[in-house]
Design a protein around this motif. Sequence first.
Motif, PDB file in Angstrom:
ATOM      1  N   ALA A 127       3.257  -2.772  -3.069  1.00 29.58           N
ATOM      2  CA  ALA A 127       2.430  -3.956  -2.815  1.00 29.58           C
ATOM      3  C   ALA A 127       1.189  -3.623  -1.981  1.00 29.58           C
ATOM      4  N   GLU A 128       1.365  -2.784  -0.979  1.00 26.27           N
ATOM      5  CA  GLU A 128       0.245  -2.460  -0.084  1.00 26.27           C
ATOM      6  C   GLU A 128      -0.875  -1.772  -0.854  1.00 26.27           C
ATOM      7  N   ARG A 129      -0.500  -0.782  -1.688  1.00 26.65           N
ATOM      8  CA  ARG A 129      -1.539  -0.060  -2.435  1.00 26.65           C
ATOM      9  C   ARG A 129      -2.180  -0.968  -3.476  1.00 26.65           C
ATOM     10  N   THR A 130      -1.408  -1.869  -4.069  1.00 27.31           N
ATOM     11  CA  THR A 130      -2.004  -2.830  -5.011  1.00 27.31           C
ATOM     12  C   THR A 130      -3.088  -3.653  -4.322  1.00 27.31           C
ATOM     13  N   ALA A 131      -2.780  -4.153  -3.140  1.00 25.34           N
ATOM     14  CA  ALA A 131      -3.749  -4.997  -2.414  1.00 25.34           C
ATOM     15  C   ALA A 131      -4.992  -4.194  -2.030  1.00 25.34           C
ATOM     16  N   ILE A 132      -4.787  -2.978  -1.542  1.00 25.35           N
ATOM     17  CA  ILE A 132      -5.930  -2.143  -1.125  1.00 25.35           C
ATOM     18  C   ILE A 132      -6.793  -1.781  -2.336  1.00 25.35           C
ATOM     19  N   VAL A 133      -6.142  -1.420  -3.442  1.00 26.20           N
ATOM     20  CA  VAL A 133      -6.872  -1.073  -4.670  1.00 26.20           C
ATOM     21  C   VAL A 133      -7.713  -2.263  -5.138  1.00 26.20           C
ATOM     22  N   LYS A 134      -7.163  -3.446  -5.034  1.00 26.38           N
ATOM     23  CA  LYS A 134      -7.923  -4.640  -5.441  1.00 26.38           C
ATOM     24  C   LYS A 134      -9.160  -4.828  -4.564  1.00 26.38           C
ATOM     25  N   ALA A 135      -9.011  -4.639  -3.273  1.00 21.57           N
ATOM     26  CA  ALA A 135     -10.165  -4.813  -2.372  1.00 21.57           C
ATOM     27  C   ALA A 135     -11.219  -3.740  -2.624  1.00 21.57           C
ATOM     28  N   VAL A 136     -10.785  -2.496  -2.648  1.00 20.02           N
ATOM     29  CA  VAL A 136     -11.744  -1.387  -2.778  1.00 20.02           C
ATOM     30  C   VAL A 136     -12.461  -1.441  -4.128  1.00 20.02           C
ATOM     31  N   SER A 137     -11.736  -1.823  -5.152  1.00 18.36           N
ATOM     32  CA  SER A 137     -12.365  -1.877  -6.485  1.00 18.36           C
ATOM     33  C   SER A 137     -13.331  -3.043  -6.625  1.00 18.36           C
ATOM     34  N   GLU A 138     -13.299  -3.961  -5.672  1.00 19.12           N
ATOM     35  CA  GLU A 138     -14.293  -5.045  -5.633  1.00 19.12           C
ATOM     36  C   GLU A 138     -15.431  -4.696  -4.676  1.00 19.12           C
ATOM     37  N   GLY A 139     -15.439  -3.449  -4.216  1.00 15.19           N
ATOM     38  CA  GLY A 139     -16.514  -3.006  -3.331  1.00 15.19           C
ATOM     39  C   GLY A 139     -16.268  -3.322  -1.873  1.00 15.19           C
ATOM     40  N   GLU A 140     -15.030  -3.700  -1.552  1.00 19.81           N
ATOM     41  CA  GLU A 140     -14.696  -4.099  -0.167  1.00 19.81           C
ATOM     42  C   GLU A 140     -13.852  -3.011   0.490  1.00 19.81           C
ATOM     43  N   ARG A 141     -14.527  -2.048   1.104  1.00 21.68           N
ATOM     44  CA  ARG A 141     -13.804  -0.940   1.738  1.00 21.68           C
ATOM     45  C   ARG A 141     -13.519  -1.180   3.197  1.00 21.68           C
ATOM     46  N   ASP A 142     -14.206  -2.135   3.760  1.00 22.07           N
ATOM     47  CA  ASP A 142     -14.052  -2.372   5.198  1.00 22.07           C
ATOM     48  C   ASP A 142     -12.923  -3.373   5.431  1.00 22.07           C
ATOM     49  N   ILE A 143     -11.728  -2.832   5.580  1.00 15.51           N
ATOM     50  CA  ILE A 143     -10.527  -3.670   5.717  1.00 15.51           C
ATOM     51  C   ILE A 143     -10.105  -3.693   7.184  1.00 15.51           C
ATOM     52  N   VAL A 144      -9.928  -4.894   7.717  1.00 13.74           N
ATOM     53  CA  VAL A 144      -9.646  -5.018   9.154  1.00 13.74           C
ATOM     54  C   VAL A 144      -8.152  -5.227   9.454  1.00 13.74           C
ATOM     55  N   ALA A 145      -7.390  -5.681   8.463  1.00 14.48           N
ATOM     56  CA  ALA A 145      -5.958  -5.884   8.700  1.00 14.48           C
ATOM     57  C   ALA A 145      -5.206  -5.896   7.373  1.00 14.48           C
ATOM     58  N   LEU A 146      -3.941  -5.479   7.445  1.00 13.14           N
ATOM     59  CA  LEU A 146      -3.047  -5.522   6.277  1.00 13.14           C
ATOM     60  C   LEU A 146      -1.734  -6.139   6.705  1.00 13.14           C
ATOM     61  N   ALA A 147      -1.220  -7.064   5.894  1.00 11.05           N
ATOM     62  CA  ALA A 147       0.109  -7.632   6.138  1.00 11.05           C
ATOM     63  C   ALA A 147       1.015  -7.248   4.973  1.00 11.05           C
ATOM     64  N   VAL A 148       2.262  -6.924   5.289  1.00 14.26           N
ATOM     65  CA  VAL A 148       3.247  -6.599   4.241  1.00 14.26           C
ATOM     66  C   VAL A 148       4.535  -7.340   4.545  1.00 14.26           C
ATOM     67  N   VAL A 149       5.164  -7.839   3.483  1.00 10.89           N
ATOM     68  CA  VAL A 149       6.391  -8.613   3.683  1.00 10.89           C
ATOM     69  C   VAL A 149       7.417  -8.319   2.590  1.00 10.89           C
ATOM     70  N   GLY A 150       8.658  -8.196   3.020  1.00  5.32           N
ATOM     71  CA  GLY A 150       9.774  -8.021   2.096  1.00  5.32           C
ATOM     72  C   GLY A 150      10.983  -8.726   2.679  1.00  5.32           C
ATOM     73  N   ASP A 151      12.027  -8.852   1.870  1.00  3.58           N
ATOM     74  CA  ASP A 151      13.237  -9.516   2.369  1.00  3.58           C
ATOM     75  C   ASP A 151      14.135  -8.477   3.037  1.00  3.58           C
ATOM     76  N   THR A 152      13.611  -7.897   4.089  1.00  2.67           N
ATOM     77  CA  THR A 152      14.294  -6.841   4.831  1.00  2.67           C
ATOM     78  C   THR A 152      15.010  -7.449   6.043  1.00  2.67           C
ATOM     79  N   PRO A 153      15.995  -6.753   6.591  1.00  2.00           N
ATOM     80  CA  PRO A 153      16.670  -7.284   7.789  1.00  2.00           C
ATOM     81  C   PRO A 153      15.696  -7.434   8.968  1.00  2.00           C
ATOM     82  N   GLY A 154      14.847  -6.423   9.148  1.00  2.00           N
ATOM     83  CA  GLY A 154      13.781  -6.501  10.163  1.00  2.00           C
ATOM     84  C   GLY A 154      12.443  -6.562   9.448  1.00  2.00           C
ATOM     85  N   SER A 155      11.379  -6.262  10.170  1.00  6.46           N
ATOM     86  CA  SER A 155      10.051  -6.281   9.562  1.00  6.46           C
ATOM     87  C   SER A 155       9.945  -5.204   8.490  1.00  6.46           C
ATOM     88  N   CYS A 156       9.262  -5.505   7.403  1.00  7.92           N
ATOM     89  CA  CYS A 156       9.154  -4.587   6.263  1.00  7.92           C
ATOM     90  C   CYS A 156       8.156  -3.474   6.588  1.00  7.92           C
TER      91      CYS A 156
END
Length: 128
Positions: free
Chosen positions: A54-83
């Motif tokens: 999921a993380e690489r999908t989101a980054i690829v979408k941003a960068v391929s739209e010309g948006e390389r300056d990323i300030v934060a990334l959130a990731v979520v899964g149904d994990t016992p603790g934080s994913c």
Amino acid sequence: MTDEELVQEAIKYREHSYSPYSHFAVGAAVLTKSGKVYGGCNIENASYPVGICAERTAIVKAVSEGERDIVALAVVGDTPGSCSPCGMCRQFIGEFKIPKIIMANMHGARKTVTLEELLPFAFTDSDM
Ligand code: THU
């Protein structure tokens, strides 16, 4: 946009997960300096290693739209603790020097770390 709002975007994109093999749905969202949000999910494949997180999908979408300056990334899964992002995703996150990584689960767990904390001793462009 707040960190929690970015997590909520990741939760929304998790709904699009294509994970018929692991049945483990992951969502991610990145926030760019310009204020745009790009979301992603994990997309698996019958040839297992071909799948993408999921993380690489989101980054690829941003960068391929010309948006390389990323300030934060959130990731979520149904994990016992934080994913937690996998090793390959950490290297990918490192490439674009994303300074803030928010890890979350579906039950309210949240953990925010810096890139340094996520990927210490990173191999980067400055090593070449
Ligand atoms: N997965 C992600 O999308 N992100 C991670 O950082 C951890 C793993 C996906 C890959 C695969 O589709 C599923 O979760 C099980 O490993």
